[in-house]
Design a protein around this motif. Structure first.
Motif, PDB file in Angstrom:
ATOM      1  N   PRO A  27      36.708  51.990  28.550  1.00  0.00           N
ATOM      2  CA  PRO A  27      37.372  50.849  27.923  1.00  0.00           C
ATOM      3  C   PRO A  27      36.396  49.954  27.161  1.00  0.00           C
ATOM      4  N   GLY A  28      36.885  49.378  26.066  1.00  0.00           N
ATOM      5  CA  GLY A  28      36.093  48.426  25.318  1.00  0.00           C
ATOM      6  C   GLY A  28      35.213  49.025  24.245  1.00  0.00           C
ATOM      7  N   PHE A  29      35.124  50.365  24.178  1.00  0.00           N
ATOM      8  CA  PHE A  29      34.325  51.016  23.151  1.00  0.00           C
ATOM      9  C   PHE A  29      35.219  51.204  21.926  1.00  0.00           C
ATOM     10  N   THR A  30      35.417  50.101  21.204  1.00  0.00           N
ATOM     11  CA  THR A  30      36.438  50.035  20.144  1.00  0.00           C
ATOM     12  C   THR A  30      36.248  51.077  19.057  1.00  0.00           C
ATOM     13  N   SER A  31      35.011  51.423  18.752  1.00  0.00           N
ATOM     14  CA  SER A  31      34.765  52.351  17.645  1.00  0.00           C
ATOM     15  C   SER A  31      35.137  53.788  17.981  1.00  0.00           C
ATOM     16  N   PRO A  33      38.286  54.919  19.868  1.00  0.00           N
ATOM     17  CA  PRO A  33      39.548  54.837  20.619  1.00  0.00           C
ATOM     18  C   PRO A  33      40.092  56.229  20.923  1.00  0.00           C
ATOM     19  N   VAL A  34      40.768  56.334  22.040  1.00  0.00           N
ATOM     20  CA  VAL A  34      41.364  57.630  22.404  1.00  0.00           C
ATOM     21  C   VAL A  34      42.678  57.757  21.647  1.00  0.00           C
ATOM     22  N   ASP A  35      42.576  58.158  20.399  1.00  0.00           N
ATOM     23  CA  ASP A  35      43.736  58.239  19.509  1.00  0.00           C
ATOM     24  C   ASP A  35      43.498  59.384  18.528  1.00  0.00           C
ATOM     25  N   GLU A  36      44.334  60.414  18.591  1.00  0.00           N
ATOM     26  CA  GLU A  36      44.125  61.616  17.781  1.00  0.00           C
ATOM     27  C   GLU A  36      44.086  61.301  16.283  1.00  0.00           C
ATOM     28  N   GLN A  37      45.025  60.504  15.811  1.00  0.00           N
ATOM     29  CA  GLN A  37      45.088  60.216  14.388  1.00  0.00           C
ATOM     30  C   GLN A  37      43.842  59.480  13.907  1.00  0.00           C
ATOM     31  N   ILE A  38      43.382  58.510  14.688  1.00  0.00           N
ATOM     32  CA  ILE A  38      42.209  57.739  14.292  1.00  0.00           C
ATOM     33  C   ILE A  38      40.955  58.601  14.317  1.00  0.00           C
ATOM     34  N   ILE A  39      40.795  59.401  15.362  1.00  0.00           N
ATOM     35  CA  ILE A  39      39.611  60.255  15.457  1.00  0.00           C
ATOM     36  C   ILE A  39      39.560  61.240  14.295  1.00  0.00           C
ATOM     37  N   ARG A  40      40.688  61.861  13.987  1.00  0.00           N
ATOM     38  CA  ARG A  40      40.721  62.797  12.853  1.00  0.00           C
ATOM     39  C   ARG A  40      40.461  62.057  11.540  1.00  0.00           C
ATOM     40  N   GLY A  41      41.021  60.867  11.415  1.00  0.00           N
ATOM     41  CA  GLY A  41      40.816  60.075  10.200  1.00  0.00           C
ATOM     42  C   GLY A  41      39.353  59.700  10.000  1.00  0.00           C
ATOM     43  N   ARG A  42      38.667  59.382  11.086  1.00  0.00           N
ATOM     44  CA  ARG A  42      37.256  59.001  10.972  1.00  0.00           C
ATOM     45  C   ARG A  42      36.384  60.192  10.603  1.00  0.00           C
ATOM     46  N   LEU A  43      36.744  61.357  11.125  1.00  0.00           N
ATOM     47  CA  LEU A  43      36.016  62.553  10.728  1.00  0.00           C
ATOM     48  C   LEU A  43      36.227  62.848   9.245  1.00  0.00           C
ATOM     49  N   GLU A  44      37.457  62.732   8.775  1.00  0.00           N
ATOM     50  CA  GLU A  44      37.750  62.988   7.362  1.00  0.00           C
ATOM     51  C   GLU A  44      37.038  61.983   6.463  1.00  0.00           C
ATOM     52  N   LYS A  45      37.033  60.711   6.881  1.00  0.00           N
ATOM     53  CA  LYS A  45      36.380  59.675   6.079  1.00  0.00           C
ATOM     54  C   LYS A  45      34.870  59.904   6.017  1.00  0.00           C
ATOM     55  N   TYR A 197      43.007  48.148  21.588  1.00  0.00           N
ATOM     56  CA  TYR A 197      43.590  49.264  20.845  1.00  0.00           C
ATOM     57  C   TYR A 197      44.149  48.787  19.500  1.00  0.00           C
ATOM     58  N   LEU A 198      44.829  47.650  19.515  1.00  0.00           N
ATOM     59  CA  LEU A 198      45.364  47.104  18.268  1.00  0.00           C
ATOM     60  C   LEU A 198      44.242  46.771  17.284  1.00  0.00           C
ATOM     61  N   SER A 199      43.138  46.267  17.825  1.00  0.00           N
ATOM     62  CA  SER A 199      42.000  45.942  16.973  1.00  0.00           C
ATOM     63  C   SER A 199      41.448  47.182  16.277  1.00  0.00           C
ATOM     64  N   ALA A 200      41.502  48.316  16.972  1.00  0.00           N
ATOM     65  CA  ALA A 200      40.961  49.556  16.419  1.00  0.00           C
ATOM     66  C   ALA A 200      41.937  50.264  15.492  1.00  0.00           C
ATOM     67  N   THR A 201      43.225  49.940  15.593  1.00  0.00           N
ATOM     68  CA  THR A 201      44.235  50.732  14.882  1.00  0.00           C
ATOM     69  C   THR A 201      45.044  49.965  13.842  1.00  0.00           C
ATOM     70  N   THR A 202      44.827  48.644  13.704  1.00  0.00           N
ATOM     71  CA  THR A 202      45.592  47.856  12.734  1.00  0.00           C
ATOM     72  C   THR A 202      44.646  47.109  11.795  1.00  0.00           C
ATOM     73  N   ASN A 203      45.230  46.336  10.879  1.00  0.00           N
ATOM     74  CA  ASN A 203      44.420  45.564   9.939  1.00  0.00           C
ATOM     75  C   ASN A 203      44.002  44.204  10.497  1.00  0.00           C
ATOM     76  N   ASN A 204      44.234  43.982  11.786  1.00  0.00           N
ATOM     77  CA  ASN A 204      43.822  42.777  12.507  1.00  0.00           C
ATOM     78  C   ASN A 204      44.589  41.510  12.114  1.00  0.00           C
ATOM     79  N   GLN A 205      45.717  41.658  11.443  1.00  0.00           N
ATOM     80  CA  GLN A 205      46.535  40.492  11.125  1.00  0.00           C
ATOM     81  C   GLN A 205      47.018  39.812  12.411  1.00  0.00           C
ATOM     82  N   PHE A 206      47.205  40.605  13.474  1.00  0.00           N
ATOM     83  CA  PHE A 206      47.689  40.027  14.729  1.00  0.00           C
ATOM     84  C   PHE A 206      46.696  39.020  15.302  1.00  0.00           C
ATOM     85  N   ILE A 207      45.415  39.216  15.004  1.00  0.00           N
ATOM     86  CA  ILE A 207      44.405  38.261  15.477  1.00  0.00           C
ATOM     87  C   ILE A 207      44.584  36.919  14.773  1.00  0.00           C
ATOM     88  N   LEU A 208      44.743  36.978  13.464  1.00  0.00           N
ATOM     89  CA  LEU A 208      44.942  35.738  12.706  1.00  0.00           C
ATOM     90  C   LEU A 208      46.232  35.046  13.129  1.00  0.00           C
TER      91      LEU A 208
END
Length: 340
Positions: A27-31, A33-45, A197-208
Protein backbone atom coordinates in the motif's frame (compact mmCIF):
# COMPACT_ATOMS: atom_id res chain seq x y z
CA UNK A 1 32.30 -6.21 -7.97
CA UNK A 2 30.24 -6.59 -11.12
CA UNK A 3 26.96 -8.50 -11.07
CA UNK A 4 24.99 -9.91 -14.05
CA UNK A 5 22.30 -7.23 -13.79
CA UNK A 6 21.44 -4.60 -16.39
CA UNK A 7 18.92 -1.76 -16.42
CA UNK A 8 17.08 -1.66 -19.73
CA UNK A 9 13.96 -0.01 -21.17
CA UNK A 10 10.71 -1.73 -20.21
CA UNK A 11 8.99 -3.83 -22.87
CA UNK A 12 5.36 -4.76 -23.31
CA UNK A 13 6.15 -8.34 -22.32
CA UNK A 14 7.29 -7.10 -18.89
CA UNK A 15 3.64 -6.87 -17.83
CA UNK A 16 3.60 -9.94 -15.59
CA UNK A 17 6.79 -8.94 -13.79
CA UNK A 18 5.64 -5.35 -13.33
CA UNK A 19 2.25 -6.43 -12.00
CA UNK A 20 3.97 -8.79 -9.57
CA UNK A 21 6.09 -5.90 -8.30
CA UNK A 22 2.98 -3.73 -7.94
CA UNK A 23 1.54 -6.36 -5.61
CA UNK A 24 4.80 -6.84 -3.71
CA UNK A 25 5.42 -3.12 -3.21
CA UNK A 26 2.38 -2.84 -0.92
CA UNK A 27 0.00 0.00 0.00
CA UNK A 28 1.00 3.59 -0.65
CA UNK A 29 3.32 2.86 -3.58
CA UNK A 30 1.26 5.11 -5.86
CA UNK A 31 3.47 4.79 -8.93
CA UNK A 32 2.76 1.03 -9.08
CA UNK A 33 -0.98 0.56 -8.53
CA UNK A 34 -2.39 -2.94 -8.83
CA UNK A 35 -4.44 -2.09 -11.91
CA UNK A 36 -4.12 -3.94 -15.23
CA UNK A 37 -5.10 -1.00 -17.42
CA UNK A 38 -2.70 1.41 -15.73
CA UNK A 39 0.22 -1.03 -15.74
CA UNK A 40 -0.26 -1.79 -19.44
CA UNK A 41 -0.66 1.92 -20.17
CA UNK A 42 2.60 2.77 -18.42
CA UNK A 43 4.45 0.12 -20.36
CA UNK A 44 3.04 1.45 -23.64
CA UNK A 45 3.88 5.04 -22.71
CA UNK A 46 7.43 4.07 -21.79
CA UNK A 47 7.98 2.16 -25.03
CA UNK A 48 6.79 5.20 -27.00
CA UNK A 49 8.97 7.56 -24.95
CA UNK A 50 12.17 5.57 -25.49
CA UNK A 51 11.34 5.28 -29.19
CA UNK A 52 11.06 9.06 -29.50
CA UNK A 53 7.38 8.89 -30.43
CA UNK A 54 6.24 11.46 -27.84
CA UNK A 55 5.78 14.81 -29.59
CA UNK A 56 5.75 16.88 -26.40
CA UNK A 57 8.94 15.98 -24.53
CA UNK A 58 7.53 16.92 -21.13
CA UNK A 59 5.01 14.05 -21.42
CA UNK A 60 7.75 11.42 -21.66
CA UNK A 61 7.77 8.60 -19.09
CA UNK A 62 10.77 6.28 -19.08
CA UNK A 63 10.35 3.01 -17.20
CA UNK A 64 13.37 0.73 -16.80
CA UNK A 65 13.56 -2.88 -15.68
CA UNK A 66 16.35 -4.52 -13.69
CA UNK A 67 17.16 -7.77 -15.47
CA UNK A 68 19.48 -10.60 -14.48
CA UNK A 69 21.16 -11.33 -17.81
CA UNK A 70 22.08 -14.86 -16.74
CA UNK A 71 18.54 -15.96 -15.83
CA UNK A 72 16.38 -13.41 -17.67
CA UNK A 73 14.51 -12.72 -14.42
CA UNK A 74 13.27 -9.19 -13.74
CA UNK A 75 14.37 -8.13 -10.27
CA UNK A 76 13.25 -4.53 -10.01
CA UNK A 77 12.38 -1.29 -11.74
CA UNK A 78 12.80 2.47 -11.66
CA UNK A 79 11.53 5.35 -13.77
CA UNK A 80 11.93 8.94 -14.87
CA UNK A 81 8.91 11.13 -15.57
CA UNK A 82 10.00 14.04 -17.76
CA UNK A 83 7.47 16.54 -16.40
CA UNK A 84 5.19 16.58 -13.37
CA UNK A 85 1.96 18.54 -13.13
CA UNK A 86 1.66 18.68 -16.92
CA UNK A 87 -1.33 16.46 -17.68
CA UNK A 88 -2.79 16.59 -14.13
CA UNK A 89 -2.17 18.77 -11.05
CA UNK A 90 0.46 17.49 -8.62
CA UNK A 91 -0.86 18.57 -5.23
CA UNK A 92 1.19 18.56 -2.04
CA UNK A 93 1.31 20.24 1.34
CA UNK A 94 3.94 22.90 1.94
CA UNK A 95 4.88 23.38 5.58
CA UNK A 96 4.97 27.10 6.36
CA UNK A 97 5.98 28.71 9.64
CA UNK A 98 3.79 31.48 11.05
CA UNK A 99 5.31 33.86 13.60
CA UNK A 100 2.92 34.67 16.45
CA UNK A 101 3.64 37.64 18.73
CA UNK A 102 1.81 39.86 21.21
CA UNK A 103 3.39 42.61 23.26
CA UNK A 104 0.31 42.87 25.44
CA UNK A 105 0.39 39.15 26.31
CA UNK A 106 4.21 39.01 26.34
CA UNK A 107 4.21 36.03 24.00
CA UNK A 108 6.36 35.18 20.94
CA UNK A 109 6.30 31.75 19.25
CA UNK A 110 6.16 30.05 15.85
CA UNK A 111 3.50 27.69 14.52
CA UNK A 112 3.70 25.38 11.51
CA UNK A 113 0.79 25.08 9.08
CA UNK A 114 0.09 22.94 6.01
CA UNK A 115 -0.89 24.75 2.81
CA UNK A 116 -2.10 22.98 -0.35
CA UNK A 117 0.22 23.73 -3.29
CA UNK A 118 0.83 22.70 -6.89
CA UNK A 119 4.33 24.15 -7.19
CA UNK A 120 6.34 21.44 -8.94
CA UNK A 121 4.91 21.97 -12.43
CA UNK A 122 7.51 21.04 -15.04
CA UNK A 123 9.87 19.32 -12.61
CA UNK A 124 11.30 15.99 -13.76
CA UNK A 125 10.44 13.22 -11.29
CA UNK A 126 12.51 10.16 -10.46
CA UNK A 127 10.63 7.33 -8.81
CA UNK A 128 9.06 3.87 -9.10
CA UNK A 129 12.22 2.46 -7.52
CA UNK A 130 11.60 -1.08 -6.34
CA UNK A 131 13.94 -4.06 -5.99
CA UNK A 132 12.45 -7.46 -5.25
CA UNK A 133 13.67 -9.62 -2.39
CA UNK A 134 16.32 -12.00 -3.57
CA UNK A 135 17.82 -9.36 -5.86
CA UNK A 136 18.95 -6.88 -3.22
CA UNK A 137 22.52 -6.22 -2.11
CA UNK A 138 25.84 -6.02 -3.98
CA UNK A 139 25.13 -2.48 -5.15
CA UNK A 140 21.91 -3.40 -7.00
CA UNK A 141 19.95 -0.60 -5.30
CA UNK A 142 22.52 1.91 -6.47
CA UNK A 143 22.39 0.60 -10.02
CA UNK A 144 18.60 0.83 -10.02
CA UNK A 145 18.68 4.39 -8.69
CA UNK A 146 21.71 5.88 -10.43
CA UNK A 147 20.77 4.54 -13.87
CA UNK A 148 17.98 7.14 -13.86
CA UNK A 149 20.48 10.01 -13.67
CA UNK A 150 22.73 8.53 -16.35
CA UNK A 151 19.58 8.23 -18.47
CA UNK A 152 18.85 11.94 -18.03
CA UNK A 153 22.42 12.72 -19.08
CA UNK A 154 21.88 11.07 -22.49
CA UNK A 155 19.50 13.80 -23.73
CA UNK A 156 19.21 16.59 -21.12
CA UNK A 157 16.83 18.59 -23.31
CA UNK A 158 14.12 15.97 -22.68
CA UNK A 159 14.15 16.65 -18.93
CA UNK A 160 13.56 19.57 -16.59
CA UNK A 161 16.24 21.70 -14.95
CA UNK A 162 14.88 20.68 -11.54
CA UNK A 163 14.36 17.10 -10.38
CA UNK A 164 11.92 15.85 -7.77
CA UNK A 165 11.60 12.60 -5.82
CA UNK A 166 8.58 11.59 -3.74
CA UNK A 167 9.07 9.10 -0.94
CA UNK A 168 6.32 6.95 0.48
CA UNK A 169 5.28 8.03 3.97
CA UNK A 170 4.53 5.96 7.04
CA UNK A 171 1.98 3.32 5.97
CA UNK A 172 1.49 -0.06 7.64
CA UNK A 173 1.00 -3.41 5.88
CA UNK A 174 -2.79 -2.98 6.08
CA UNK A 175 -2.68 0.37 4.29
CA UNK A 176 -3.25 2.50 7.38
CA UNK A 177 -1.36 5.76 7.88
CA UNK A 178 -1.63 8.09 10.90
CA UNK A 179 -1.43 11.20 8.72
CA UNK A 180 -4.42 10.16 6.65
CA UNK A 181 -6.47 8.84 9.55
CA UNK A 182 -6.17 12.10 11.51
CA UNK A 183 -6.37 14.58 8.62
CA UNK A 184 -7.30 13.42 5.13
CA UNK A 185 -10.11 11.09 6.16
CA UNK A 186 -12.05 14.02 7.66
CA UNK A 187 -12.21 15.78 4.29
CA UNK A 188 -12.40 12.86 1.85
CA UNK A 189 -14.60 10.45 3.84
CA UNK A 190 -12.84 7.43 2.34
CA UNK A 191 -10.07 4.97 3.22
CA UNK A 192 -6.44 5.77 2.45
CA UNK A 193 -6.24 2.95 -0.11
CA UNK A 194 -9.21 4.35 -2.04
CA UNK A 195 -7.78 7.89 -2.07
CA UNK A 196 -4.37 6.55 -3.08
CA UNK A 197 -5.94 4.57 -5.92
CA UNK A 198 -7.90 7.58 -7.15
CA UNK A 199 -4.72 9.63 -7.09
CA UNK A 200 -3.03 7.09 -9.35
CA UNK A 201 -5.95 6.61 -11.75
CA UNK A 202 -7.65 10.03 -12.17
CA UNK A 203 -6.72 13.60 -13.07
CA UNK A 204 -6.78 14.53 -9.35
CA UNK A 205 -9.76 16.88 -9.66
CA UNK A 206 -11.20 15.12 -6.59
CA UNK A 207 -8.33 16.52 -4.53
CA UNK A 208 -9.13 20.08 -5.54
CA UNK A 209 -12.82 19.43 -4.86
CA UNK A 210 -12.40 17.98 -1.38
CA UNK A 211 -9.16 19.24 0.17
CA UNK A 212 -9.36 22.02 2.81
CA UNK A 213 -9.02 25.44 1.20
CA UNK A 214 -7.33 27.03 4.22
CA UNK A 215 -4.10 26.30 6.13
CA UNK A 216 -4.15 23.36 8.55
CA UNK A 217 -2.36 24.14 11.82
CA UNK A 218 0.01 21.29 12.65
CA UNK A 219 -0.38 21.81 16.40
CA UNK A 220 -4.07 20.95 16.10
CA UNK A 221 -3.28 17.46 14.80
CA UNK A 222 -2.86 14.52 17.21
CA UNK A 223 0.74 13.54 18.08
CA UNK A 224 0.44 10.38 15.95
CA UNK A 225 -0.08 12.51 12.84
CA UNK A 226 2.45 15.23 13.71
CA UNK A 227 5.21 12.68 14.28
CA UNK A 228 5.04 11.22 10.75
CA UNK A 229 5.02 14.48 8.79
CA UNK A 230 8.06 14.42 6.53
CA UNK A 231 9.04 10.87 7.50
CA UNK A 232 9.47 8.14 4.90
CA UNK A 233 8.36 4.50 5.01
CA UNK A 234 10.82 2.08 6.61
CA UNK A 235 11.37 0.45 3.20
CA UNK A 236 12.34 3.85 1.78
CA UNK A 237 15.10 4.77 4.24
CA UNK A 238 17.80 3.39 1.94
CA UNK A 239 16.36 5.27 -1.04
CA UNK A 240 16.25 8.47 1.01
CA UNK A 241 19.93 8.12 1.92
CA UNK A 242 20.82 7.60 -1.75
CA UNK A 243 18.85 10.69 -2.72
CA UNK A 244 20.58 12.79 -0.06
CA UNK A 245 23.94 11.44 -1.26
CA UNK A 246 23.03 12.62 -4.77
CA UNK A 247 22.32 16.12 -3.45
CA UNK A 248 18.53 16.04 -3.02
CA UNK A 249 17.17 18.07 -0.12
CA UNK A 250 13.90 18.09 1.80
CA UNK A 251 12.08 21.33 0.95
CA UNK A 252 9.37 21.18 3.65
CA UNK A 253 6.85 19.79 1.17
CA UNK A 254 4.99 16.54 1.93
CA UNK A 255 2.49 14.22 0.33
CA UNK A 256 -1.15 15.10 1.06
CA UNK A 257 -2.14 11.49 1.77
CA UNK A 258 0.64 9.92 3.87
CA UNK A 259 2.79 12.93 4.80
CA UNK A 260 5.88 11.47 3.09
CA UNK A 261 8.70 13.87 2.13
CA UNK A 262 9.38 15.48 -1.24
CA UNK A 263 13.04 16.12 -2.06
CA UNK A 264 14.44 18.20 -4.93
CA UNK A 265 17.75 18.90 -6.68
CA UNK A 266 19.00 20.87 -9.66
CA UNK A 267 19.56 18.35 -12.46
CA UNK A 268 23.08 19.40 -13.36
CA UNK A 269 24.15 19.29 -9.70
CA UNK A 270 23.01 15.71 -9.08
CA UNK A 271 26.16 13.87 -8.07
CA UNK A 272 25.96 11.02 -10.59
CA UNK A 273 25.38 13.44 -13.47
CA UNK A 274 28.06 15.84 -12.26
CA UNK A 275 30.71 13.14 -11.84
CA UNK A 276 29.91 11.11 -14.98
CA UNK A 277 32.21 11.22 -17.98
CA UNK A 278 32.17 9.89 -21.56
CA UNK A 279 34.79 7.28 -22.46
CA UNK A 280 35.68 4.91 -25.27
CA UNK A 281 35.23 1.26 -24.34
CA UNK A 282 37.83 -1.40 -25.01
CA UNK A 283 37.32 -5.10 -24.30
CA UNK A 284 40.06 -6.66 -22.20
CA UNK A 285 41.01 -8.01 -18.81
CA UNK A 286 41.61 -5.18 -16.39
CA UNK A 287 40.77 -4.39 -12.77
CA UNK A 288 41.31 -1.65 -10.24
CA UNK A 289 38.24 0.51 -10.72
CA UNK A 290 34.51 -0.10 -10.37
CA UNK A 291 31.38 1.86 -11.04
CA UNK A 292 28.47 2.14 -13.44
CA UNK A 293 28.57 2.30 -17.22
CA UNK A 294 25.70 3.23 -19.54
CA UNK A 295 25.01 3.70 -23.21
CA UNK A 296 25.00 7.26 -24.51
CA UNK A 297 21.82 6.89 -26.58
CA UNK A 298 18.32 7.05 -25.17
CA UNK A 299 16.47 4.70 -27.52
CA UNK A 300 18.67 1.70 -26.73
CA UNK A 301 19.64 2.77 -23.23
CA UNK A 302 21.22 0.19 -20.94
CA UNK A 303 23.27 0.52 -17.74
CA UNK A 304 25.23 -1.95 -15.65
CA UNK A 305 28.00 -2.28 -13.08
CA UNK A 306 31.58 -2.75 -14.24
CA UNK A 307 35.06 -3.76 -13.14
CA UNK A 308 37.87 -2.37 -15.23
CA UNK A 309 40.64 0.17 -15.55
CA UNK A 310 40.60 3.71 -16.87
CA UNK A 311 43.50 4.54 -19.16
CA UNK A 312 44.04 8.25 -19.41
CA UNK A 313 40.91 10.34 -19.18
CA UNK A 314 38.78 8.79 -21.88
CA UNK A 315 39.48 5.05 -22.36
CA UNK A 316 37.96 2.29 -20.24
CA UNK A 317 39.16 -1.29 -20.47
CA UNK A 318 36.58 -3.74 -19.19
CA UNK A 319 35.49 -7.32 -19.81
CA UNK A 320 33.70 -8.42 -22.99
CA UNK A 321 30.75 -9.47 -20.80
CA UNK A 322 30.17 -5.85 -19.80
CA UNK A 323 30.11 -4.76 -23.45
CA UNK A 324 27.70 -7.59 -24.24
CA UNK A 325 25.33 -6.44 -21.49
CA UNK A 326 25.35 -2.95 -22.97
CA UNK A 327 25.12 -4.33 -26.53
CA UNK A 328 28.18 -2.29 -27.49
CA UNK A 329 31.46 -3.08 -29.23
CA UNK A 330 35.06 -2.09 -28.59
CA UNK A 331 35.69 1.42 -29.84
CA UNK A 332 32.19 2.68 -29.07
CA UNK A 333 31.49 5.32 -26.45
CA UNK A 334 29.68 5.03 -23.14
CA UNK A 335 29.11 7.14 -20.07
CA UNK A 336 30.66 6.01 -16.79
CA UNK A 337 30.47 6.90 -13.12
CA UNK A 338 33.45 5.80 -11.06
CA UNK A 339 33.05 4.58 -7.49
CA UNK A 340 35.66 6.22 -5.28
Amino acid sequence: MSTPYVMRPARLDDYDALMAMAVESGPGFTSLPVDEQIIRGRLEKSVASFAGQIEQLEYGKYLMMLENTETGEVGGCSAVKAGTGIDAPFFNYRIITLAQASLAADRRFDMDALVLTNEFVGFTEVGTLFVREGHRGNGIGRLTAQSRYLLMATQPDRFGDMVLAELRGVVDKDGQTPFWEHLGRHFFRMDFTEADYLSATTNNQFILDLMPKYPVYVDLLPPEAREVIGRCHADGVGAMKLLEWEGFRFERVVDIFDGGPMVVAQRELIRTIREARTVTLEAGEATGQTGLVARCDLENYRATQFDGALHGEDRLITSPEILDRLQLKSGEQARIWLRT
